[in-house]
Design a protein around this motif. Sequence first.
Motif, PDB file in Angstrom:
ATOM      1  N   GLU A 270       0.820  -1.218   0.000  1.00 44.35           N
ATOM      2  CA  GLU A 270       0.000   0.000   0.000  1.00 44.35           C
ATOM      3  C   GLU A 270       0.848   1.259   0.000  1.00 44.35           C
ATOM      4  O   GLU A 270       0.452   2.278  -0.598  1.00 44.35           O
ATOM      5  N   HIS A 271       1.994   1.245   0.663  1.00 44.51           N
ATOM      6  CA  HIS A 271       2.813   2.449   0.757  1.00 44.51           C
ATOM      7  C   HIS A 271       3.109   3.059  -0.617  1.00 44.51           C
ATOM      8  O   HIS A 271       3.185   4.281  -0.757  1.00 44.51           O
ATOM      9  N   GLU A 272       3.272   2.214  -1.619  1.00 51.38           N
ATOM     10  CA  GLU A 272       3.550   2.751  -2.951  1.00 51.38           C
ATOM     11  C   GLU A 272       2.327   3.463  -3.536  1.00 51.38           C
ATOM     12  O   GLU A 272       2.469   4.430  -4.294  1.00 51.38           O
ATOM     13  N   LEU A 273       1.130   3.009  -3.175  1.00 56.30           N
ATOM     14  CA  LEU A 273      -0.085   3.672  -3.646  1.00 56.30           C
ATOM     15  C   LEU A 273      -0.221   5.057  -3.026  1.00 56.30           C
ATOM     16  O   LEU A 273      -0.485   6.044  -3.728  1.00 56.30           O
ATOM     17  N   ALA A 350      -6.225   5.258  -8.458  1.00 59.66           N
ATOM     18  CA  ALA A 350      -5.027   4.611  -9.003  1.00 59.66           C
ATOM     19  C   ALA A 350      -5.278   4.172 -10.444  1.00 59.66           C
ATOM     20  O   ALA A 350      -6.431   4.045 -10.877  1.00 59.66           O
ATOM     21  N   LYS A 351      -4.192   3.927 -11.185  1.00 51.39           N
ATOM     22  CA  LYS A 351      -4.289   3.587 -12.607  1.00 51.39           C
ATOM     23  C   LYS A 351      -3.568   2.284 -12.903  1.00 51.39           C
ATOM     24  O   LYS A 351      -2.428   2.077 -12.466  1.00 51.39           O
ATOM     25  N   GLU A 352      -4.226   1.442 -13.668  1.00 55.16           N
ATOM     26  CA  GLU A 352      -3.653   0.138 -14.018  1.00 55.16           C
ATOM     27  C   GLU A 352      -2.332   0.299 -14.768  1.00 55.16           C
ATOM     28  O   GLU A 352      -1.391  -0.491 -14.573  1.00 55.16           O
ATOM     29  N   GLU A 353      -2.218   1.319 -15.617  1.00 52.02           N
ATOM     30  CA  GLU A 353      -0.989   1.492 -16.401  1.00 52.02           C
ATOM     31  C   GLU A 353       0.223   1.848 -15.533  1.00 52.02           C
ATOM     32  O   GLU A 353       1.363   1.770 -15.986  1.00 52.02           O
ATOM     33  N   LYS A 357       5.408   0.674 -12.726  1.00 50.03           N
ATOM     34  CA  LYS A 357       6.144   1.661 -11.931  1.00 50.03           C
ATOM     35  C   LYS A 357       6.016   1.361 -10.439  1.00 50.03           C
ATOM     36  O   LYS A 357       6.994   1.418  -9.683  1.00 50.03           O
ATOM     37  N   LEU A 358       4.799   1.036  -9.995  1.00 57.18           N
ATOM     38  CA  LEU A 358       4.570   0.701  -8.587  1.00 57.18           C
ATOM     39  C   LEU A 358       5.442  -0.480  -8.164  1.00 57.18           C
ATOM     40  O   LEU A 358       6.073  -0.454  -7.109  1.00 57.18           O
ATOM     41  N   GLY A 365      13.251  -0.220  -5.574  1.00 53.12           N
ATOM     42  CA  GLY A 365      13.578   1.150  -5.198  1.00 53.12           C
ATOM     43  C   GLY A 365      14.389   1.267  -3.924  1.00 53.12           C
ATOM     44  O   GLY A 365      14.218   0.485  -2.982  1.00 53.12           O
ATOM     45  N   ASP A 366      15.296   2.239  -3.886  1.00 50.59           N
ATOM     46  CA  ASP A 366      16.058   2.596  -2.692  1.00 50.59           C
ATOM     47  C   ASP A 366      16.792   1.394  -2.096  1.00 50.59           C
ATOM     48  O   ASP A 366      16.805   1.177  -0.893  1.00 50.59           O
TER      49      ASP A 366
END
Length: 391
Positions: A270-273, A350-353, A357-358, A365-366
């Motif tokens: 969820e954090h990425e959302l 939110a977007k499926e496309e 990236k998510l 990431g990081d």
Amino acid sequence: MNNFEFYSPTCFVFGKNTEKKAGEYVKRFGGTKVLIHFGGGSVVRSGLLDRVKTSLKDAAIPFVELGGVKPNPRSGLVYEGIELCKKEKVDFILAVGGGSVIDSSKAIAAGAVYDGDFWDYYRGKRIEKALSVGTVLTIAAAGSEGSPDSVITKEEGMFKRGASGDAIRPKFSILNPALTQTLPAFQTAAGITDIMAHLYERYLTNTEEVEVTDRLIEALLLTMVHEGPRVIADPNNYEARANIMWAGTMAHNNSCGVGRSQDWNSHTIEHELSALYDCAHGAGLAVTMPAVFTYQMSHNVMRFAQVATRVWGCQMDFAHPEVTAKAGIEALRSFLISIGMPKNFAELGAKEEDIPKLVNVLCRGDGRDGTISGFVTLNEDDCTKIYKMMV
């Protein structure tokens, strides 16, 4: 049950008008100069900030102020707070607000006594030293008022990461349920969802024979199921607010998590959302949890079946326990929708496309190695499938 140490030194001051004791408790815990850290205009408009400042003045404690904390608190304001504390020789931070304000305060507290970049703590370094922190809580949700945890979003890269250490457990937390009565229904429901997520993240364990904490978690989940609809129907129901506020603290001070492995995959996903879309954390969890639980269910069907029967009143199908497990997940989903939470990507904004990236930020990431770990270890393909289940 696993071996454990449990340290929870926070003094909780619960009830009506307790915010007027803020100065008294800062003095009790050794504060001589305070940074009052807060968010937007609600604490100003309600008069809460003035009551806190009056309390500090009455206790003859000087203070400086730093407002502007946003939901999903940002690193930029943390850096500003660290510099302010160093410049003004602050030795105590008083967070007036919800989980975002408290998390930001904890980050400032750790960074103000650290020679390096505070973000080191959000990449895995344990927090061993920090300025003292106290809280005046305005929303029952994150549980940060009693926890050793903090979550911050780094603006460069929009990485949303957590840090932990007993040094950032608040010295005291003032909990006045009446302060939550003016919250919009959506924020109240998002807080209830976050509390339930903290409980589920602990319930989903690979440790056997943890009946005591199982029962504690189940009791708190049942409290949310009972009190949630009551407080949505009547926002001024003080007793319902009180039960929810204390449940929120109990859900995340880890008294329900000792001696057992825990999950946290739902939170991590969820954090990425909330980092990308700036949605409410609880709203994101309402969409995330049912998908993650459905995907992870086969790992331990009986754990999901147990919570389904004990909390949601589902009939146990001994021949096909997966039927019971699925019914429990659907009961959770239906409950969250009934209190006003979103049910899919579209309602969350939110977007499926954006899923590639998510997943990339989530798993790579990081400095991450391509997986996230919890009840089940998930790779990039797993996480992609889970996000697609939310569409």
